[in-house]
Design a protein around this motif. Structure first.
Motif, PDB file in Angstrom:
ATOM      1  N   ASP A  35       3.191  -2.223  20.406  1.00 13.70           N
ATOM      2  CA  ASP A  35       3.323  -1.072  19.524  1.00 13.70           C
ATOM      3  C   ASP A  35       3.724  -1.515  18.117  1.00 13.70           C
ATOM      4  OD1 ASP A  35       2.663   0.725  21.451  1.00 13.70           O
ATOM      5  OD2 ASP A  35       4.665   1.560  21.729  1.00 13.70           O
ATOM      6  N   GLU A  36       4.630  -2.480  18.038  1.00 12.29           N
ATOM      7  CA  GLU A  36       5.126  -2.938  16.750  1.00 12.29           C
ATOM      8  C   GLU A  36       3.990  -3.440  15.867  1.00 12.29           C
ATOM      9  OE1 GLU A  36       8.699  -5.833  15.040  1.00 12.29           O
ATOM     10  OE2 GLU A  36       7.851  -6.181  17.039  1.00 12.29           O
ATOM     11  N   ALA A  37       3.085  -4.228  16.451  1.00 16.63           N
ATOM     12  CA  ALA A  37       1.972  -4.773  15.680  1.00 16.63           C
ATOM     13  C   ALA A  37       0.998  -3.679  15.263  1.00 16.63           C
ATOM     14  CB  ALA A  37       1.244  -5.841  16.482  1.00 16.63           C
ATOM     15  N   VAL A  38       0.700  -2.777  16.176  1.00 12.59           N
ATOM     16  CA  VAL A  38      -0.256  -1.712  15.882  1.00 12.59           C
ATOM     17  C   VAL A  38       0.282  -0.785  14.800  1.00 12.59           C
ATOM     18  CG1 VAL A  38      -1.428   0.310  16.831  1.00 12.59           C
ATOM     19  CG2 VAL A  38      -1.372  -1.817  18.125  1.00 12.59           C
ATOM     20  N   PHE A  39       1.549  -0.413  14.888  1.00  9.49           N
ATOM     21  CA  PHE A  39       2.137   0.457  13.876  1.00  9.49           C
ATOM     22  C   PHE A  39       2.225  -0.251  12.528  1.00  9.49           C
ATOM     23  CE2 PHE A  39       4.571   2.823  17.432  1.00  9.49           C
ATOM     24  CZ  PHE A  39       3.448   3.573  17.706  1.00  9.49           C
ATOM     25  N   ALA A  40       2.539  -1.548  12.545  1.00 16.10           N
ATOM     26  CA  ALA A  40       2.621  -2.311  11.297  1.00 16.10           C
ATOM     27  C   ALA A  40       1.273  -2.363  10.595  1.00 16.10           C
ATOM     28  CB  ALA A  40       3.132  -3.723  11.573  1.00 16.10           C
ATOM     29  N   ALA A  41       0.193  -2.462  11.379  1.00 11.42           N
ATOM     30  CA  ALA A  41      -1.146  -2.499  10.794  1.00 11.42           C
ATOM     31  C   ALA A  41      -1.461  -1.215  10.045  1.00 11.42           C
ATOM     32  CB  ALA A  41      -2.185  -2.757  11.877  1.00 11.42           C
ATOM     33  N   GLY A  42      -0.844  -0.108  10.460  1.00 10.55           N
ATOM     34  CA  GLY A  42      -1.055   1.156   9.764  1.00 10.55           C
ATOM     35  C   GLY A  42      -0.586   1.107   8.322  1.00 10.55           C
ATOM     36  N   TRP A  43       0.515   0.402   8.072  1.00  9.53           N
ATOM     37  CA  TRP A  43       1.011   0.261   6.702  1.00  9.53           C
ATOM     38  C   TRP A  43       0.059  -0.588   5.863  1.00  9.53           C
ATOM     39  CZ3 TRP A  43       4.389   3.393   4.735  1.00  9.53           C
ATOM     40  CH2 TRP A  43       5.401   3.948   5.520  1.00  9.53           C
ATOM     41  N   VAL A  44      -0.478  -1.651   6.459  1.00  8.56           N
ATOM     42  CA  VAL A  44      -1.433  -2.488   5.723  1.00  8.56           C
ATOM     43  C   VAL A  44      -2.680  -1.679   5.385  1.00  8.56           C
ATOM     44  CG1 VAL A  44      -2.703  -4.659   5.718  1.00  8.56           C
ATOM     45  CG2 VAL A  44      -0.581  -4.490   7.004  1.00  8.56           C
ATOM     46  N   ASP A  45      -3.147  -0.925   6.349  1.00 11.32           N
ATOM     47  CA  ASP A  45      -4.329  -0.086   6.162  1.00 11.32           C
ATOM     48  C   ASP A  45      -4.129   0.872   4.993  1.00 11.32           C
ATOM     49  OD1 ASP A  45      -6.747   1.154   6.583  1.00 11.32           O
ATOM     50  OD2 ASP A  45      -6.116   2.242   8.370  1.00 11.32           O
ATOM     51  N   LEU A  46      -3.031   1.600   5.020  1.00  8.47           N
ATOM     52  CA  LEU A  46      -2.750   2.570   3.963  1.00  8.47           C
ATOM     53  C   LEU A  46      -2.611   1.885   2.613  1.00  8.47           C
ATOM     54  CD1 LEU A  46      -2.084   5.400   2.962  1.00  8.47           C
ATOM     55  CD2 LEU A  46       0.290   5.030   3.687  1.00  8.47           C
ATOM     56  N   ALA A  47      -1.875   0.782   2.565  1.00 10.08           N
ATOM     57  CA  ALA A  47      -1.657   0.090   1.288  1.00 10.08           C
ATOM     58  C   ALA A  47      -2.973  -0.385   0.688  1.00 10.08           C
ATOM     59  CB  ALA A  47      -0.708  -1.088   1.481  1.00 10.08           C
ATOM     60  N   GLN A  48      -3.858  -0.920   1.524  1.00  8.09           N
ATOM     61  CA  GLN A  48      -5.102  -1.438   0.972  1.00  8.09           C
ATOM     62  C   GLN A  48      -5.977  -0.325   0.406  1.00  8.09           C
ATOM     63  OE1 GLN A  48      -8.165  -3.767   3.301  1.00  8.09           O
ATOM     64  NE2 GLN A  48      -7.333  -5.340   1.956  1.00  8.09           N
ATOM     65  N   HIS A  49      -6.033   0.791   1.092  1.00  6.54           N
ATOM     66  CA  HIS A  49      -6.846   1.889   0.568  1.00  6.54           C
ATOM     67  C   HIS A  49      -6.226   2.495  -0.691  1.00  6.54           C
ATOM     68  CE1 HIS A  49     -10.071   1.967   3.427  1.00  6.54           C
ATOM     69  NE2 HIS A  49      -9.216   1.876   4.425  1.00  6.54           N
ATOM     70  N   LEU A  50      -4.919   2.584  -0.738  1.00  5.54           N
ATOM     71  CA  LEU A  50      -4.290   3.099  -1.957  1.00  5.54           C
ATOM     72  C   LEU A  50      -4.497   2.144  -3.129  1.00  5.54           C
ATOM     73  CD1 LEU A  50      -0.948   4.625  -0.625  1.00  5.54           C
ATOM     74  CD2 LEU A  50      -3.056   5.802  -1.285  1.00  5.54           C
ATOM     75  N   ALA A  51      -4.503   0.850  -2.861  1.00 10.42           N
ATOM     76  CA  ALA A  51      -4.780  -0.121  -3.924  1.00 10.42           C
ATOM     77  C   ALA A  51      -6.188   0.088  -4.468  1.00 10.42           C
ATOM     78  CB  ALA A  51      -4.616  -1.547  -3.394  1.00 10.42           C
ATOM     79  N   ARG A  52      -7.132   0.362  -3.584  1.00 11.20           N
ATOM     80  CA  ARG A  52      -8.495   0.592  -4.027  1.00 11.20           C
ATOM     81  C   ARG A  52      -8.623   1.920  -4.774  1.00 11.20           C
ATOM     82  NH1 ARG A  52     -11.639  -1.126   1.437  1.00 11.20           N
ATOM     83  NH2 ARG A  52     -13.074   0.481   0.700  1.00 11.20           N
ATOM     84  N   VAL A  53      -7.900   2.933  -4.330  1.00 11.63           N
ATOM     85  CA  VAL A  53      -7.888   4.204  -5.054  1.00 11.63           C
ATOM     86  C   VAL A  53      -7.415   3.989  -6.486  1.00 11.63           C
ATOM     87  CG1 VAL A  53      -6.612   6.382  -5.251  1.00 11.63           C
ATOM     88  CG2 VAL A  53      -7.688   5.757  -3.078  1.00 11.63           C
ATOM     89  N   TRP A  54      -6.350   3.198  -6.638  1.00  7.96           N
ATOM     90  CA  TRP A  54      -5.820   2.954  -7.975  1.00  7.96           C
ATOM     91  C   TRP A  54      -6.770   2.125  -8.836  1.00  7.96           C
ATOM     92  CZ3 TRP A  54      -2.638   5.257 -11.003  1.00  7.96           C
ATOM     93  CH2 TRP A  54      -1.659   6.088 -10.456  1.00  7.96           C
ATOM     94  N   ARG A  55      -7.601   1.328  -8.220  1.00  3.75           N
ATOM     95  CA  ARG A  55      -8.621   0.598  -8.988  1.00  3.75           C
ATOM     96  C   ARG A  55      -9.542   1.575  -9.700  1.00  3.75           C
ATOM     97  NH1 ARG A  55     -13.404  -3.163  -6.306  1.00  3.75           N
ATOM     98  NH2 ARG A  55     -14.524  -3.616  -8.254  1.00  3.75           N
ATOM     99  N   TRP A  56      -9.998   2.596  -8.962  1.00  6.69           N
ATOM    100  CA  TRP A  56     -10.910   3.570  -9.570  1.00  6.69           C
ATOM    101  C   TRP A  56     -10.169   4.468 -10.550  1.00  6.69           C
ATOM    102  CZ3 TRP A  56     -14.388   0.633  -8.452  1.00  6.69           C
ATOM    103  CH2 TRP A  56     -14.692   0.201  -7.164  1.00  6.69           C
TER     104      TRP A  56
END
Length: 238
Positions: free
Chosen positions: A160-181
């Motif tokens: 569970d720890e790894a799966v939940f942690a991946a959620g933060w990476v997922d969100l951060a990467q998409h928000l970084a791309r949003v800020w690019r645009w």
């Protein structure tokens, strides 16, 4: 994959990801509010402000859910952020796009702003496979999405720890791309001097730069998350 999983659950990395997502979400909210407040009577600024506000509210909701370890709920919002990402990309490419979007009736939305259509219009900027993986977890209820639910992953690498942690990476990467645009939009539409838009952009970029520099998992999300989904989904039900 082993390196990814080991770094994924590092406590310092977890704190950095949460902080990064929170900063980026708050900056989205602030930027959208500023553009709306100081450009209420103007187009295309109104449409841009609304799209950014939608991104900010969605991102802030995803942060709240992830803090509550509700990754399934957050996954639905992250999929929405991906669609907002597509829209902002179109805004950044064509100054006629914001007004076209704001003026669209339901028929036009279906023809021009469905996710698949926006990907097509982007000319290959976004991968169908990536969106598909988000749909498997945060779209219509599917059994493959069960791997992000609490206690649905066996002990070991798929904890569970790894799966939940991946959620933060997922969100951060998409928000970084949003800020690019958004950075391109603020420049293209001469919005950098509107209220605190420029300082919000600088704060977002500073946060993204620190995250990319310090988090081993930051540039590995798409491939590693897809592999995690594939392997977890192939495991027989407990």
């Amino acid at each position: 994959m082993e390196d990814y999983l080991r770094h994924l659950i590092d406590p310092q990395a977890l704190k950095l990801r949460e902080s990064t997502c929170s900063v980026l979400a708050d900056a989205l909210v602030a930027t959208g509010a500023v553009l709306w407040t100081f450009g209420l009577a103007e187009q295309p600024r109104r449409a841009i402000a609304v799209a950014i506000q939608m991104g900010g509210e969605t991102a802030r909701g995803a942060v709240t859910l992830l803090r509550d370890n509700n990754r399934y709920g957050a996954a639905a919002l992250v999929r929405q952020i991906v669609e907002i990402e597509y829209l902002l990309y179109l805004f950044a490419q064509d100054t006629d796009e914001p007004l076209r979007w704001a003026s669209s009736d339901l028929k036009a939305v279906r023809e021009q702003y469905q996710p698949a259509r926006m990907r097509e219009r982007s000319g290959g900027q976004f991968r169908t496979e990536e969106y598909s993986s988000h749909c498997q977890v945060g779209g219509h209820p599917r059994y493959t999405g069960a791997y992000v639910l609490p206690e649905h992953i066996r002990l070991g690498p798929f904890s569970d720890e790894a799966v939940f942690a991946a959620g933060w990476v997922d969100l951060a990467q998409h928000l970084a791309r949003v800020w690019r645009w958004i950075g391109q939009i603020l420049s293209k539409y001469d919005l950098l001097e509107v209220g605190l838009a420029n300082s919000s952009l600088a704060r977002a970029y500073e946060s993204i730069t620190a995250w990319l520099r310090e988090d081993f998992c930051a540039p590995l999300l798409n491939e590693s998350e897809a592999l995690l989904l594939k392997q977890a989904a192939s495991m027989p039900p407990a």
